[in-house]
Design a protein around this motif. Sequence first.
Motif, short mmCIF file in Angstrom:
data_model
loop_
_atom_site.label_atom_id
_atom_site.label_comp_id
_atom_site.label_asym_id
_atom_site.label_seq_id
_atom_site.Cartn_x
_atom_site.Cartn_y
_atom_site.Cartn_z
N GLU A 148 1.61 3.27 -2.37
CA GLU A 148 1.12 4.35 -3.10
C GLU A 148 -0.13 5.18 -2.20
O GLU A 148 -0.25 6.37 -2.07
CB GLU A 148 0.18 3.95 -4.53
CG GLU A 148 1.41 3.80 -5.58
CD GLU A 148 2.20 4.76 -5.67
OE1 GLU A 148 1.46 6.08 -5.85
OE2 GLU A 148 3.04 4.75 -5.91
N THR A 149 -0.85 4.21 -1.55
CA THR A 149 -1.93 4.73 -0.62
C THR A 149 -1.15 5.56 0.63
O THR A 149 -1.68 6.68 0.64
CB THR A 149 -2.63 3.66 0.22
OG1 THR A 149 -2.91 2.48 -1.03
CG2 THR A 149 -4.00 3.87 0.61
N ILE A 150 -0.15 5.08 0.96
CA ILE A 150 0.58 5.97 2.17
C ILE A 150 0.85 7.16 1.67
O ILE A 150 0.71 8.23 2.30
CB ILE A 150 1.79 5.18 2.79
CG1 ILE A 150 1.19 3.88 3.28
CG2 ILE A 150 2.55 5.94 3.59
CD1 ILE A 150 2.43 2.79 3.73
N LYS A 151 1.41 7.16 0.45
CA LYS A 151 1.80 8.43 -0.36
C LYS A 151 0.74 9.56 -0.43
O LYS A 151 0.82 10.71 -0.27
CB LYS A 151 2.33 8.33 -1.78
CG LYS A 151 3.87 7.94 -1.70
CD LYS A 151 4.34 7.67 -3.16
CE LYS A 151 5.78 6.82 -3.26
NZ LYS A 151 6.18 6.55 -4.60
N THR A 152 -0.33 9.11 -0.97
CA THR A 152 -1.60 9.90 -0.96
C THR A 152 -2.07 10.24 0.38
O THR A 152 -2.37 11.52 0.45
CB THR A 152 -2.73 9.10 -1.68
OG1 THR A 152 -2.22 8.25 -2.84
CG2 THR A 152 -4.01 9.70 -2.09
N VAL A 153 -2.27 9.57 1.31
CA VAL A 153 -2.54 9.81 2.76
C VAL A 153 -1.55 11.13 3.18
O VAL A 153 -2.15 12.25 3.84
CB VAL A 153 -2.38 8.92 3.65
CG1 VAL A 153 -2.93 9.13 5.11
CG2 VAL A 153 -3.64 7.75 3.32
N TYR B 220 0.78 -1.16 -0.06
CA TYR B 220 -0.13 0.06 0.06
C TYR B 220 0.92 1.29 -0.03
O TYR B 220 0.40 2.46 0.61
CB TYR B 220 -1.05 0.11 1.23
CG TYR B 220 -1.79 -1.14 1.36
CD1 TYR B 220 -2.86 -1.38 0.14
CD2 TYR B 220 -1.51 -2.19 2.16
CE1 TYR B 220 -3.57 -2.54 0.14
CE2 TYR B 220 -2.31 -3.37 2.26
CZ TYR B 220 -3.58 -3.29 1.20
OH TYR B 220 -4.13 -4.55 1.12
N ALA C 97 -2.29 14.44 1.91
CA ALA C 97 -3.60 14.94 2.03
C ALA C 97 -3.73 16.04 2.53
O ALA C 97 -4.47 17.08 1.90
CB ALA C 97 -4.26 13.77 3.17
#
Lengths: 259, 239
Positions: free
Chosen positions: A95-100, A93, A103
Amino acid sequence: MTSTWISRMIIFITLAFLIGPFFIIVAAGLSAGDFLAFPPEGLSLKWYIKVFEVESFRESFALSMFLAVFGTITALFLGVPAAYALSRYNIPYGETIKTVVAAPIIVPGIIVGLALLRYLVVPLNLTITLALFLAHTALVLPYAVRVVSSSLNNLRSDMEEAAVLLGCSRIGAFIRVVLPNIQSGVLAAFILGFVTSFNQVPVSLFLSGPGVRTLPIDMLSYMEITYDPSVAALSALLALMSVIIIFVAEKFLGFSRYV
Amino acid sequence: MSNSFVSLQNVSLAYGKTVAVSNLDLNVRKGELIALLGPSGCGKTTTMRAIAGLMSLHSGSISIDGVDMSRTPANKRGIGLVFQSYALFPHLNAFENVAFGLRIKKFSTPEIATRVGKGLTMVGLSHLAERKPQEMSGGQQQRLSLARSLVMEPKVLLLDEPLSNLDARLRLEMRTELQRVQRDTGITMIFVTHDQSEALALADRIVLMKNGVIEQLGTPDDLYNRPATAFAADFYSVG
């Protein structure tokens, strides 16, 4: 010929909109009159001097400095290892961490401020200074991760393997080989974080409280009561500070490569 | 084989679920110059990284000089590696690049100066000690990278495509250089290459690999004149 003329006009208008307000503020601060007005009534330096005599400005300036410096340093202590892990390891995850992490850049500051106030500061009964410190660290973190990531991506990972084969531990290789090669990226992240934190308004607006305000918030509340040119003078000084910082950074670090 | 110095027994290597090398046995004698040869994706670089300790074994074991190294971390194996990209440290000058490992091992300052001086002289770079790697030519960077590994007096020196980034003239020069260094130091060398003529010219023995297994192992003469399989014959006919 006409197209050259039109493009010149567009450049002129763009510059006028970008730099124009700065000149107006500098000039408004030079007024000899008692009210914020443009064009100024007469010329005097008295408002530029008065800025340094207002006690609340001195206090809020100190608070803003504290938040900008230590909030950014804390963000870097979290952000540099995070950027390293995200760029070097295949994290689930990722990429998800980068998005978060990014934020706070995407979500409007008003919402971040309200959410922090409602769900963190009030239930935990945090002091205003601590709340501001946490908020500014969180706001700067995305910039730290982004800027450091981009300079890490330019650094080949086989350099670290070479260091390990020459006897370094993994951490040793990070300190001796990675850090020295990303130091200008880290410095660029610090400057960007500092300026972001210092000029931050919406989040600080929610979290500031009686007697504890950051400088921009203090200027807002000062203007609500006193409509004199000192706020213009102070704005001009702050803008000048930012310009000097960015100018020095560009000159010595090639700042624009990272942002 | 009793006289083997580097020994790989039944080694299998994998990236996640993708098997890169399976059940590989290889014995390298002390002071030998071995070429791992094969097309890209044959597992030669993976095998080299496993010997260096940069990749963990899926199964099997690796021993060097009789000591099992299968679980020894890369920084404790005493193996040198010259990277294909050289992997020099851009923030340090030539002297400090070569001194890097010696400083980690806490050698005294005069000892470091002597060893670095010797190392730079060996590769003909003593006049460029103050230069940063990025101010050097490809051939000079290559030799600097070689010196950086050699001063550590590694038990085994691994070289990843040591000549592929050099132009034709430098490639010949570097070949001779590598053979000279090997003769002078007597160090055991294993180099990875996809270039059959390079392997033929340099190696004492060649390990020809294909799809993660050894296709043929022998002297350049064996492989050139007595290819064991159609693949081996075909691979050589190109050069």
